[in-house]
Design a protein around this motif. Structure first.
Motif, PDB file in Angstrom:
ATOM      1  N   GLY A   1      -7.038   9.213   8.121  1.00  0.00           N
ATOM      2  CA  GLY A   1      -7.675   9.225   6.813  1.00  0.00           C
ATOM      3  C   GLY A   1      -8.759  10.286   6.729  1.00  0.00           C
ATOM      4  N   TYR A   2      -9.488  10.475   7.819  1.00  0.00           N
ATOM      5  CA  TYR A   2     -10.533  11.488   7.853  1.00  0.00           C
ATOM      6  C   TYR A   2      -9.928  12.885   7.728  1.00  0.00           C
ATOM      7  CZ  TYR A   2     -14.568  14.159   9.480  1.00  0.00           C
ATOM      8  OH  TYR A   2     -15.607  15.054   9.575  1.00  0.00           O
ATOM      9  N   SER A   3      -8.784  13.087   8.379  1.00  0.00           N
ATOM     10  CA  SER A   3      -8.097  14.382   8.270  1.00  0.00           C
ATOM     11  C   SER A   3      -7.674  14.647   6.831  1.00  0.00           C
ATOM     12  CB  SER A   3      -6.871  14.402   9.187  1.00  0.00           C
ATOM     13  OG  SER A   3      -7.248  14.289  10.539  1.00  0.00           O
ATOM     14  N   ARG A   4      -7.160  13.600   6.164  1.00  0.00           N
ATOM     15  CA  ARG A   4      -6.758  13.758   4.759  1.00  0.00           C
ATOM     16  C   ARG A   4      -7.972  14.066   3.893  1.00  0.00           C
ATOM     17  NH1 ARG A   4      -4.329   8.599   5.635  1.00  0.00           N
ATOM     18  NH2 ARG A   4      -2.238   8.807   6.501  1.00  0.00           N
TER      19      ARG A   4
ATOM     20  N   PHE B   1      -6.192  10.344  -5.832  1.00  0.00           N
ATOM     21  CA  PHE B   1      -6.337   9.276  -4.845  1.00  0.00           C
ATOM     22  C   PHE B   1      -5.962   9.770  -3.452  1.00  0.00           C
ATOM     23  CE2 PHE B   1      -5.820   7.026  -8.826  1.00  0.00           C
ATOM     24  CZ  PHE B   1      -6.694   5.942  -8.712  1.00  0.00           C
ATOM     25  N   VAL B   2      -6.589   9.149  -2.435  1.00  0.00           N
ATOM     26  CA  VAL B   2      -6.270   9.481  -1.052  1.00  0.00           C
ATOM     27  C   VAL B   2      -6.327   8.197  -0.223  1.00  0.00           C
ATOM     28  CG1 VAL B   2      -8.689  10.058  -0.532  1.00  0.00           C
ATOM     29  CG2 VAL B   2      -6.857  10.925   0.940  1.00  0.00           C
ATOM     30  N   ARG B   3      -5.388   8.062   0.690  1.00  0.00           N
ATOM     31  CA  ARG B   3      -5.409   6.921   1.602  1.00  0.00           C
ATOM     32  C   ARG B   3      -6.283   7.265   2.786  1.00  0.00           C
ATOM     33  NH1 ARG B   3      -0.343   3.029   3.376  1.00  0.00           N
ATOM     34  NH2 ARG B   3      -1.647   1.401   4.336  1.00  0.00           N
TER      35      ARG B   3
ATOM     36  N   HIS C   1      -7.409   4.863   5.059  1.00  0.00           N
ATOM     37  CA  HIS C   1      -7.292   3.849   6.115  1.00  0.00           C
ATOM     38  C   HIS C   1      -6.035   3.044   5.808  1.00  0.00           C
ATOM     39  CE1 HIS C   1      -8.373   0.185   8.438  1.00  0.00           C
ATOM     40  NE2 HIS C   1      -9.114   0.998   9.178  1.00  0.00           N
ATOM     41  N   ARG C   2      -5.484   2.359   6.800  1.00  0.00           N
ATOM     42  CA  ARG C   2      -4.313   1.524   6.522  1.00  0.00           C
ATOM     43  C   ARG C   2      -4.630   0.445   5.492  1.00  0.00           C
ATOM     44  NH1 ARG C   2      -3.999  -1.802  12.269  1.00  0.00           N
ATOM     45  NH2 ARG C   2      -5.956  -2.975  12.010  1.00  0.00           N
ATOM     46  N   SER C   3      -5.917   0.132   5.315  1.00  0.00           N
ATOM     47  CA  SER C   3      -6.328  -0.920   4.376  1.00  0.00           C
ATOM     48  C   SER C   3      -6.911  -0.403   3.071  1.00  0.00           C
ATOM     49  CB  SER C   3      -7.371  -1.837   5.043  1.00  0.00           C
ATOM     50  OG  SER C   3      -6.820  -2.505   6.149  1.00  0.00           O
ATOM     51  N   PHE C   4      -7.109   0.924   2.932  1.00  0.00           N
ATOM     52  CA  PHE C   4      -7.808   1.423   1.750  1.00  0.00           C
ATOM     53  C   PHE C   4      -7.184   2.707   1.183  1.00  0.00           C
ATOM     54  CE2 PHE C   4     -11.224  -0.769   4.133  1.00  0.00           C
ATOM     55  CZ  PHE C   4     -11.534  -1.746   3.185  1.00  0.00           C
ATOM     56  N   ILE C   5      -7.044   2.703  -0.127  1.00  0.00           N
ATOM     57  CA  ILE C   5      -6.770   3.905  -0.906  1.00  0.00           C
ATOM     58  C   ILE C   5      -7.916   4.040  -1.892  1.00  0.00           C
ATOM     59  CG2 ILE C   5      -5.256   4.983  -2.616  1.00  0.00           C
ATOM     60  CD1 ILE C   5      -2.927   3.418  -1.380  1.00  0.00           C
ATOM     61  N   VAL C   6      -8.487   5.215  -2.013  1.00  0.00           N
ATOM     62  CA  VAL C   6      -9.687   5.364  -2.838  1.00  0.00           C
ATOM     63  C   VAL C   6      -9.538   6.530  -3.808  1.00  0.00           C
ATOM     64  CG1 VAL C   6     -10.845   6.851  -1.143  1.00  0.00           C
ATOM     65  CG2 VAL C   6     -12.220   5.534  -2.770  1.00  0.00           C
ATOM     66  N   ARG C   7     -10.125   6.364  -4.980  1.00  0.00           N
ATOM     67  CA  ARG C   7     -10.203   7.485  -5.925  1.00  0.00           C
ATOM     68  C   ARG C   7     -11.185   8.508  -5.364  1.00  0.00           C
ATOM     69  NH1 ARG C   7      -9.089   8.655 -11.134  1.00  0.00           N
ATOM     70  NH2 ARG C   7      -8.260   6.572 -11.497  1.00  0.00           N
TER      71      ARG C   7
ATOM     72  N   MET D   1       0.834  -1.198   0.000  1.00  0.00           N
ATOM     73  CA  MET D   1       0.000   0.000   0.000  1.00  0.00           C
ATOM     74  C   MET D   1       0.873   1.254   0.000  1.00  0.00           C
ATOM     75  SD  MET D   1      -3.265  -0.781  -0.057  1.00  0.00           S
ATOM     76  CE  MET D   1      -4.312   0.372   0.838  1.00  0.00           C
ATOM     77  N   LYS D   2       2.006   1.171   0.678  1.00  0.00           N
ATOM     78  CA  LYS D   2       2.913   2.319   0.735  1.00  0.00           C
ATOM     79  C   LYS D   2       3.379   2.710  -0.660  1.00  0.00           C
ATOM     80  CE  LYS D   2       7.131   3.911   3.006  1.00  0.00           C
ATOM     81  NZ  LYS D   2       8.248   3.550   3.929  1.00  0.00           N
ATOM     82  N   TYR D   3       3.661   1.695  -1.486  1.00  0.00           N
ATOM     83  CA  TYR D   3       4.100   1.974  -2.851  1.00  0.00           C
ATOM     84  C   TYR D   3       3.023   2.747  -3.610  1.00  0.00           C
ATOM     85  CZ  TYR D   3       4.713   1.207  -7.816  1.00  0.00           C
ATOM     86  OH  TYR D   3       4.804   1.400  -9.169  1.00  0.00           O
ATOM     87  N   TYR D   4       1.762   2.289  -3.530  1.00  0.00           N
ATOM     88  CA  TYR D   4       0.692   2.968  -4.273  1.00  0.00           C
ATOM     89  C   TYR D   4       0.369   4.331  -3.682  1.00  0.00           C
ATOM     90  CZ  TYR D   4       0.065  -1.212  -7.011  1.00  0.00           C
ATOM     91  OH  TYR D   4       0.293  -2.252  -7.866  1.00  0.00           O
TER      92      TYR D   4
END
Length: 250
Positions: A240-243, A199-201, A203-209, A187-190
């Motif tokens: 993630g909410y802050s981002r 895109f924004v991360r 959650h530690r488990s999710f990156i979303v458009r 996930m770090k790579y993406y």
């Protein structure tokens, strides 16, 4: 020492011809094939099992790096490339060698000497290539596509097709409207490679458009879920909410 089986992969006919002419002067080298693109090269490596591959970086269909990602046990690699300097520094650290076009016969002989030493010492190239790919990818301005091998099938997924990405242990799952695809990567790579404008991360488990997000809903105390346009719900962490607040302007 047995003859070293060599495969040449380059989309430029002249470049292949130069390498071939130089190698033919070395009796320890046996040219087993030539390919003009990454797809041909991938099949040839699997069929011919070469000891050494001369590989161009920028080629049609599959780049040299994308091709290497699809190999479980890559052979020794000498890059023959006109790539710019930031990549060349990575080659020097991780590849057997690189040849910056145009190069001399003596420069190629130097690369062959390094290769013979590595082969005689039975070094593993797999770790070097994985490290090389990571080093170069981290320096890319932005990822534009992902190449995934699924059995005999190769999927080339444009970044604009990805809706969201989910962490799956040592893999990630990429979700598109056409289906989902498993890829061995982090996930770090993406998070570093995908365009931050799209895109924004969350959650530690999710990156979303970002455009896939329809709204945010409160879930429990200080936690939220992102509801996508197709009603998919993804967990949102505090960071993630802050981002999300920053990119959505809320």
């Amino acid at each position: 020492m047995k003859r070293i089986k060599v495969l040449i992969i380059d989309d430029e006919h002249l470049a292949r011809e130069i390498i071939r002419s130089f190698l033919q002067e070395d009796d320890s080298m046996e040219i087993v094939g030539e390919c003009s693109n990454g797809f041909e090269g991938l099949k040839a490596i699997q069929k011919l099992n070469p000891d050494l591959v001369f590989l161009d970086v920028m080629m049609p269909k599959l780049t040299g790096f994308e091709m290497l990602e699809l190999l479980e046990n890559p052979p020794f690699i000498i890059f023959s490339t006109a790539f710019d300097e930031y990549a060349i520094k990575a080659f020097e650290k991780c590849a057997i060698d690189y040849l910056l076009k145009p190069y001399s016969k003596e420069r190629l002989k130097e690369s062959l000497r390094k290769t013979k030493v590595a082969i005689s010492q039975n070094e593993s190239q797999d770790q070097k290539i994985q490290s090389l790919s990571r080093n170069v990818d981290q320096k890319q301005e932005s990822l534009t596509r992902v190449v995934i091998k699924n059995g005999a099938k190769i999927n080339i997924i444009s970044i604009d097709k990805i809706r969201y990405i989910e962490a799956m242990d040592d893999y990630v799952r990429l979700y598109t409207k056409e289906g989902d695809f498993l890829k061995q990567n982090t996930m770090k790579y993406y998070e570093k490679s995908l365009p931050v404008s799209d895109f924004v991360r969350i959650h530690r488990s999710f990156i979303v458009r970002i455009k896939e997000i329809a709204r945010l809903e409160a879930f429990e105390k200080d936690t939220y879920v992102a509801l996508l346009h197709d009603s998919t719900q993804l967990s949102v962490s505090r960071s993630g909410y802050s981002r999300l607040k920053q990119v959505l302007g809320i």
